[in-house]
Write a protein that holds these residues in place. Structure first.
Motif, short mmCIF file in Angstrom:
data_model
loop_
_atom_site.label_atom_id
_atom_site.label_comp_id
_atom_site.label_asym_id
_atom_site.label_seq_id
_atom_site.Cartn_x
_atom_site.Cartn_y
_atom_site.Cartn_z
N ALA A 1 0.82 -1.21 0.00
CA ALA A 1 0.00 0.00 0.00
C ALA A 1 0.86 1.27 0.00
O ALA A 1 0.59 2.22 -0.76
N GLU B 1 -6.11 4.43 -1.44
CA GLU B 1 -6.52 3.22 -0.74
C GLU B 1 -7.45 2.38 -1.61
O GLU B 1 -7.30 1.16 -1.71
N VAL B 2 -8.42 3.03 -2.25
CA VAL B 2 -9.35 2.31 -3.12
C VAL B 2 -8.62 1.75 -4.33
O VAL B 2 -8.84 0.61 -4.75
N TYR C 1 -5.51 0.86 -4.53
CA TYR C 1 -4.72 -0.30 -4.11
C TYR C 1 -5.62 -1.52 -3.89
O TYR C 1 -5.27 -2.64 -4.28
N THR C 2 -6.79 -1.28 -3.31
CA THR C 2 -7.71 -2.38 -3.02
C THR C 2 -8.14 -3.10 -4.29
O THR C 2 -8.29 -4.32 -4.31
N GLU D 1 -12.46 -6.26 -6.04
CA GLU D 1 -11.51 -6.08 -4.95
C GLU D 1 -10.59 -7.30 -4.83
O GLU D 1 -11.02 -8.43 -5.02
N ALA E 1 -5.76 -7.44 -0.35
CA ALA E 1 -5.81 -6.04 0.07
C ALA E 1 -6.97 -5.78 1.02
O ALA E 1 -6.85 -5.04 1.99
N THR E 2 -8.13 -6.39 0.76
CA THR E 2 -9.30 -6.12 1.57
C THR E 2 -9.22 -6.77 2.95
O THR E 2 -9.95 -6.41 3.85
N ALA F 1 -7.86 -3.78 5.88
CA ALA F 1 -8.20 -2.41 5.50
C ALA F 1 -7.55 -1.38 6.41
O ALA F 1 -7.07 -0.34 5.96
N VAL G 1 -3.88 -1.07 5.51
CA VAL G 1 -3.75 -0.34 4.25
C VAL G 1 -3.91 1.15 4.49
O VAL G 1 -3.13 1.97 3.98
#
Length: 337
Positions: free
Chosen positions: A195, A224-225, A227-228, A272, A276-277, A280, A283
């Motif tokens: 991240a 963040e989104v 990367y997710t 997603e 990554a999720t 959270a 991240v």
């Protein structure tokens, strides 16, 4: 279209492999150090694995640039969709500057061996680099194994760098390719960005493309989104970022927010990434920590230099008497030197 709006001189998220934009993450530095070490020490076969989009081709091109004006001579096969060993030999010889040898395998092997002996006498290191090596057929992989046996005075005459997607491991684990597997003594794996690295990667490319060093075009929450939904794969990050800049330009807003990113990933039909999720909170902390080190990122981009630790790997590879390796080409081979 959006370059002037964001004050950019060129497209920062072009999908074309461009070594100028290479972001030296920890994984990228580790992989390049393995490549340079394997070549310098004449280890024979070097294997670099990485998922599609992690930047293997860009890293190969950057490595080639570092090896310019050194004792390393290279032949590069970027798209090894070859069905016959004759095509493989022709592509390799052509890459070394040995044109005009379109005969049978025996004669082309003789040309190659004379060329390799010539290179050894001149203290040069010939390297064959094959990108997308997972596309090589079993007969061609077996040919590489046999060529790796060429030695003289205790040294491998030809070095190999195989850049491949992870499925190459499955090929090598077969009984038929066990001999090749045993000859791969240097291995490395190019990993997706984490991240924090994803934030630095995006903004490093923006700064290199001419963006204002005093502001951030992507909000931390937007990264963040990104990367997710990308899992830290640079190619996916590029695709998402490019579309986000276009969407922000269309809305006449100077900064990309999370809503814009969600709209883009939906349009791109991305889902997603589980890795990554699953964390959270971690991240979020990593991205916020990266965004707070803005001046550090700016300083790194302003230097525009390859990490010093990587430069040390080519210190002893300088070409003698300022002679360019490519000067030792086919003419001497034809003379039988």
């Amino acid at each position: 279209m959006y370059l002037d709006f964001f004050g950019l001189k060129e497209n920062p998220f072009n999908l074309v492999s461009d070594p100028r934009f290479l972001y030296y993450s920890e994984s990228h530095c580790d992989a390049m150090s393995h490549l340079l070490y394997g070549v310098r020490e004449r280890k024979g076969i070097i294997l670099m694995l990485g998922e599609a989009g992690t930047g293997k081709t860009t890293l190969v091109r950057a490595t080639l640039e570092m090896l310019q004006s050194t004792r390393v001579t290279t032949s590069v096969i970027l798209n090894p969709i070859l069905s016959k060993t004759e095509e493989f030999f022709e592509a390799m010889l052509r890459g070394f500057g040995l044109d005009g040898f379109r005969s049978n395998n025996v004669e082309m092997l003789d040309v190659l061996q004379r060329f390799l002996r010539q290179q050894q006498r001149r203290n040069l290191i010939p390297v064959l680099i094959v990108d997308e090596a997972q596309e090589l057929t079993r007969p061609l992989l077996e040919q590489i194994r046999m060529l790796s046996n060429l030695e003289a005075d205790g040294q491998k005459l030809l070095q190999f760098v195989l850049a491949s997607q992870p499925e190459m491991s499955e090929k090598l684990d077969t009984f038929e390719l066990r001999a090749l597997r045993q000859r791969i003594v240097v291995r490395c794996r190019l990993k997706p960005l984490n991240a924090k690295e994803s934030w630095q990667y995006l903004h490093s490319r923006l700064i290199f493309a001419g963006a204002d060093k005093q502001r951030s075009i992507f909000q931390p929450e937007a990264v963040e989104v990104m990367y997710t939904f990308s899992g830290g794969i640079p190619r996916l990050l590029n695709s998402i970022a490019d579309n986000c800049l276009l969407a922000a330009y269309a809305r006449n807003v100077a900064q990309v927010d999370p809503i814009t990113v969600h709209q883009v990933v939906e349009h791109l039909e991305l889902t997603e990434v589980a890795v990554a999720t699953g964390s959270a909170a971690a991240v979020h902390q990593d991205v916020m920590r990266a965004s707070s080190s803005w001046q550090e990122v700016v300083s790194d981009i302003k230097s525009g230099q390859v990490p010093e630790a990587l430069k040390q790997f080519v210190e002893n590879l300088q070409a003698p008497n300022h002679m360019k390796p490519e000067q030792a080409l086919s003419a001497a081979v034809r003379r039988g030197e």
